[in-house]
Design a protein around this motif. Structure first.
Motif, PDB file in Angstrom:
ATOM      1  N   LYS A 197      -8.496   0.389  -4.027  1.00 29.83           N
ATOM      2  CA  LYS A 197      -8.701   0.555  -2.566  1.00 29.83           C
ATOM      3  C   LYS A 197      -9.050  -0.986  -2.121  1.00 29.83           C
TER       4      LYS A 197
ATOM      5  N   ALA B  67       1.002  -1.089   0.185  1.00 31.23           N
ATOM      6  CA  ALA B  67      -0.008  -0.026   0.184  1.00 31.23           C
ATOM      7  C   ALA B  67       0.675   1.131  -0.096  1.00 31.23           C
ATOM      8  N   ARG B  68       0.400   2.217  -0.666  1.00 27.36           N
ATOM      9  CA  ARG B  68       1.060   3.629  -0.636  1.00 27.36           C
ATOM     10  C   ARG B  68       0.414   4.365   0.700  1.00 27.36           C
ATOM     11  N   THR B  69      -0.649   4.102   0.971  1.00 30.09           N
ATOM     12  CA  THR B  69      -1.131   4.703   2.338  1.00 30.09           C
ATOM     13  C   THR B  69      -2.332   3.992   2.504  1.00 30.09           C
ATOM     14  N   TYR B  70      -3.121   4.475   3.739  1.00 30.93           N
ATOM     15  CA  TYR B  70      -4.515   3.982   4.163  1.00 30.93           C
ATOM     16  C   TYR B  70      -4.918   4.805   4.947  1.00 30.93           C
ATOM     17  N   TYR B  71      -6.236   4.774   5.287  1.00 33.50           N
ATOM     18  CA  TYR B  71      -7.129   5.621   5.927  1.00 33.50           C
ATOM     19  C   TYR B  71      -8.046   4.691   6.815  1.00 33.50           C
TER      20      TYR B  71
ATOM     21  N   ASN C 279      -0.275   0.837  -4.786  1.00 35.04           N
ATOM     22  CA  ASN C 279       0.406   1.741  -5.518  1.00 35.04           C
ATOM     23  C   ASN C 279      -0.361   1.921  -7.148  1.00 35.04           C
TER      24      ASN C 279
ATOM     25  N   TYR D 115      -6.739   0.316   2.441  1.00 37.25           N
ATOM     26  CA  TYR D 115      -5.449   0.479   1.978  1.00 37.25           C
ATOM     27  C   TYR D 115      -5.602   0.991   0.536  1.00 37.25           C
TER      28      TYR D 115
END
Ligand code: SAM
Ligand code: SF4
Length: 302
Positions: free
Chosen positions: A225, A203-207, A221, A218
């Motif tokens: 989602k 993952a490049r990011t998550y929330y 790249n 997640y």
């Protein structure tokens, strides 16, 4: 807005519109409802949406059984979408035909369950002879009108498809939701933690969806989602903002608790105050199924 004894706001309704289904998934929890009974009418659902929206409930997810098996599902969506945002969880079998009319009736989003990507796996799970291609065609059609999230209950049968699900999600433009199987008696049950670790690494990011049971989303790249639904933890229950309504007019505080408050009479009589009272009875019965060690309800009523 209604806040329950544990400080959790009530924002969402999860309404089962039928117990009937054209599939026979071996693990189906039927949203915790195991009885038949008269189904509420589209007008009944419109009334419920009107009353509940006046109490701060902003969203409804229609489920079942298979919601799209109801001949009047478009009318149900139309009546409810006047008052709240409407989404549906479906097995996708009828989606190719219904995506457009549902969108025109006000449907905003759809979750489509797809537990296998080849015919054999799909049949092992659903116990019907349907090709997963039928469901993928439904997803393709729905994507013309609205966001689609594909639900996958993670099983020993389908774990091999995880990379393929991600590839398809990227190609077709849907998001993914991997769900932990509820129920301990299934040999096909697997722990989603290992899959989540691999996804987290890519993952490049998550929330975190705070109003949706603190679920982690997640973002990979490639932009896909991927969300995980892991109900066996207290953070999941403490982030729960929903109340349930059965197809026959009973409020249920939780999928996993055998509590139901019958509001059918109030719904049928269009008794607004009576319906609100029944809702509040269900809210009082709400408590987190999996609790954090030291969480205690305060002494006063909500
Ligand atoms: N028929 C529709 C469908 O399958 O999407 C809607 C009803 S189904 C009960 C709602 C969701 O619950 C589906 O995504 C389904 O895969 C999931 N589900 C059913 N039984 C489950 C279980 N034992 N554990 C985890 N998820 C389950
Ligand atoms: Fe249950 Fe949905 Fe499968 Fe039907 S399609 S058996 S309601 S999980």
């Amino acid at each position: 807005m209604i806040i329950d004894r544990y400080g959790r706001p009530l924002k969402k309704l999860r309404a089962s519109v039928t117990q009937r289904c054209n599939f026979r998934c071996f693990f189906c929890h039927r949203e915790g409802i195991f009885r038949s009974g008269e189904e509420l009418s589209p007008e009944d659902y419109g009334f419920v949406a009107e009353v509940l929206s006046s109490l701060g409930i902003e969203e409804v997810k229609l489920t079942g059984g298979e919601p799209l098996i109801r001949e009047d599902i478009v009318e149900i969506v139309k009546n409810m979408s006047k008052y709240m945002r409407v989404s549906i969880t479906t097995n996708g079998f009828f989606l190719q035909r219904l995506a457009k009319p549902l969108y025109e009736a006000g449907l905003e989003r759809v979750n489509v369950s797809l537990h296998g990507l080849d015919e054999e796996t799909f049949r092992l799970v659903t116990r019907v002879n349907v090709s997963p291609k039928v469901i993928l065609d439904g997803i393709k059609e729905a994507l013309k009108y609205m966001p689609v999230k594909v639900n996958v209950v993670l099983l020993s049968y389908n774990i091999k498809f995880v990379p393929k699900y991600i590839e398809l999600a990227s190609e077709m433009g849907f998001s993914l939701q991997f769900i932990e199987l509820l129920g301990n008696d299934y040999p096909q049950k697997i722990n989603p933690v290992e899959v989540e670790k691999v996804i987290a690494r890519r993952a490049r990011t998550y929330y975190i969806r705070r109003d949706m049971q603190n679920r982690i989303v997640y973002i990979l790249n490639n932009g896909v989602k991927v969300e995980f639904v892991k109900p066996e933890n207290s953070s999941f229950c403490m982030g729960c903002t929903r109340i349930r309504l059965s197809h026959d007019g009973r409020f249920m505080p939780c999928l996993r608790m055998p509590i139901a408050i019958d509001a059918k009479e109030e719904i049928k009589k269009r008794d607004e105050e009576g319906l609100k009272e029944k809702l509040m009875m269900a809210v009082k019965a709400r408590s987190p199924f999996v609790r954090p060690e030291r969480t205690r309800p305060p002494q006063s009523d909500p």
